[in-house]
Design a protein around this motif. Structure first.
Motif, short mmCIF file in Angstrom:
data_model
loop_
_atom_site.label_atom_id
_atom_site.label_comp_id
_atom_site.label_asym_id
_atom_site.label_seq_id
_atom_site.Cartn_x
_atom_site.Cartn_y
_atom_site.Cartn_z
N GLU A 143 1.85 -1.60 -9.72
CA GLU A 143 1.15 -0.90 -8.64
C GLU A 143 -0.02 -1.73 -8.11
O GLU A 143 -0.28 -1.76 -6.90
CB GLU A 143 0.65 0.47 -9.11
N GLU A 165 3.15 6.77 -5.13
CA GLU A 165 3.74 7.08 -3.83
C GLU A 165 2.76 6.77 -2.69
O GLU A 165 3.15 6.24 -1.64
CB GLU A 165 4.15 8.56 -3.77
N LEU A 188 10.84 -0.70 -4.45
CA LEU A 188 9.74 0.10 -4.99
C LEU A 188 10.03 1.59 -4.92
O LEU A 188 9.60 2.37 -5.77
CB LEU A 188 8.45 -0.21 -4.23
N ALA A 189 10.78 2.00 -3.91
CA ALA A 189 11.10 3.42 -3.72
C ALA A 189 11.96 3.97 -4.85
O ALA A 189 12.05 5.19 -5.03
CB ALA A 189 11.79 3.64 -2.38
N LEU A 208 2.57 3.04 -2.25
CA LEU A 208 3.75 2.58 -1.53
C LEU A 208 3.62 2.86 -0.03
O LEU A 208 3.99 2.01 0.80
CB LEU A 208 5.01 3.24 -2.09
N ARG A 245 4.01 0.23 2.97
CA ARG A 245 4.94 0.40 4.09
C ARG A 245 4.23 0.26 5.44
O ARG A 245 4.81 -0.23 6.40
CB ARG A 245 5.61 1.77 4.00
N ALA A 286 9.87 -2.98 -0.43
CA ALA A 286 9.59 -1.54 -0.29
C ALA A 286 10.80 -0.72 -0.71
O ALA A 286 10.66 0.34 -1.34
CB ALA A 286 9.19 -1.22 1.14
N VAL A 337 1.24 -4.38 -5.75
CA VAL A 337 1.57 -3.80 -4.45
C VAL A 337 0.31 -3.56 -3.63
O VAL A 337 0.25 -3.85 -2.43
CB VAL A 337 2.38 -2.51 -4.62
N TRP A 383 6.13 1.74 -12.38
CA TRP A 383 4.97 1.43 -11.54
C TRP A 383 3.81 0.88 -12.36
O TRP A 383 3.00 0.11 -11.86
CB TRP A 383 4.52 2.68 -10.78
#
Length: 216
Positions: free
Chosen positions: A44, A89, A24-25, A92, A96, A21, A47, A32
């Motif tokens: 993406e 976003e 990825l940020a 993600l 998270r 994470a 994820v 992505w």
């Protein structure tokens, strides 16, 4: 290596999810949507797959597989789409939210640690991001993969070969030697061709031919 308890395996899984994470940020929009090592999925989508996998328990998994007529690719794609956000976003944030999840369809906890290790490298490797997970996380996955085909044909890929890590204590099997970093041995057992060049020994060509048949 002494057997690791499930709670320890889950703690390692959560740590690897958190580390991914963080990486990825930092990604740009183009990153992505960069290709991953995971078939036709971009970053993406991988994820989103990880979020789905950490959200599906046994009964939901059975229902989903029944609906997909026991075609894992169909099941995975349907569940992935559920966790694909409107923006990277948002995707993600979905990921998270499951960092500390212990939800899984079976009790094979080492396999789910393997899932985050392999898919994180599926993302990092094409983007040029480098992270070697701790040996405490790599060892149980390497040992599990050498013993069982579970989601990936790792045992079949390793059959009749002597795998030996040059950065840790992992060793398994008998036959022509394949030697290299533990992470690379894990990735190649999982069918990822990109790590073949990090391995050496007389058994590498055998392993290469097996992995090439799978096309990853």
């Amino acid at each position: 290596m002494a057997k690791i308890r499930d709670n320890e395996l889950w703690a390692l899984t959560h740590a690897e999810r958190a580390a991914l994470a963080e990486d990825l940020a930092t990604l740009t929009s183009a990153q992505w949507h960069h290709e991953s090592l995971c078939g036709a999925w971009d970053v993406e989508q991988v994820v989103a797959h990880l979020s789905a996998a950490a959200s599906i328990g046994q009964w939901r998994w059975i229902r989903s597989m029944l609906g997909a007529r026991f075609r894992p690719n169909v099941h995975n794609l349907r569940r992935l789409r559920e966790y694909l956000g409107a923006t990277p976003e948002a995707t993600l944030e979905q990921f998270r939210a499951v960092i500390t999840s212990t939800t899984a369809p079976t009790s094979d906890t080492a396999a789910y640690l393997g899932e985050i290790l392999v898919h994180a490298e599926d993302i990092r490797f094409p983007l040029g991001l480098s992270r070697t997970p701790p040996m405490d996380a790599l060892m149980p996955v390497a040992e599990f993969y050498a013993l069982r085909d579970f989601a990936v044909p790792s045992r079949s890929n390793a059959a009749g070969l002597h795998l030996k890590a040059d950065d840790g204590p992992f060793a398994a099997g008998t036959g022509p030697l394949v030697e290299g970093p533990t992470l690379s041995l894990v990735m190649v057992m999982a069918g990822r061709r990109a790590h073949l060049d990090k391995l050496h020994g007389p058994g590498v060509q055998i392993l290469r031919s097996r992995v090439n048949e799978l096309g990853n």
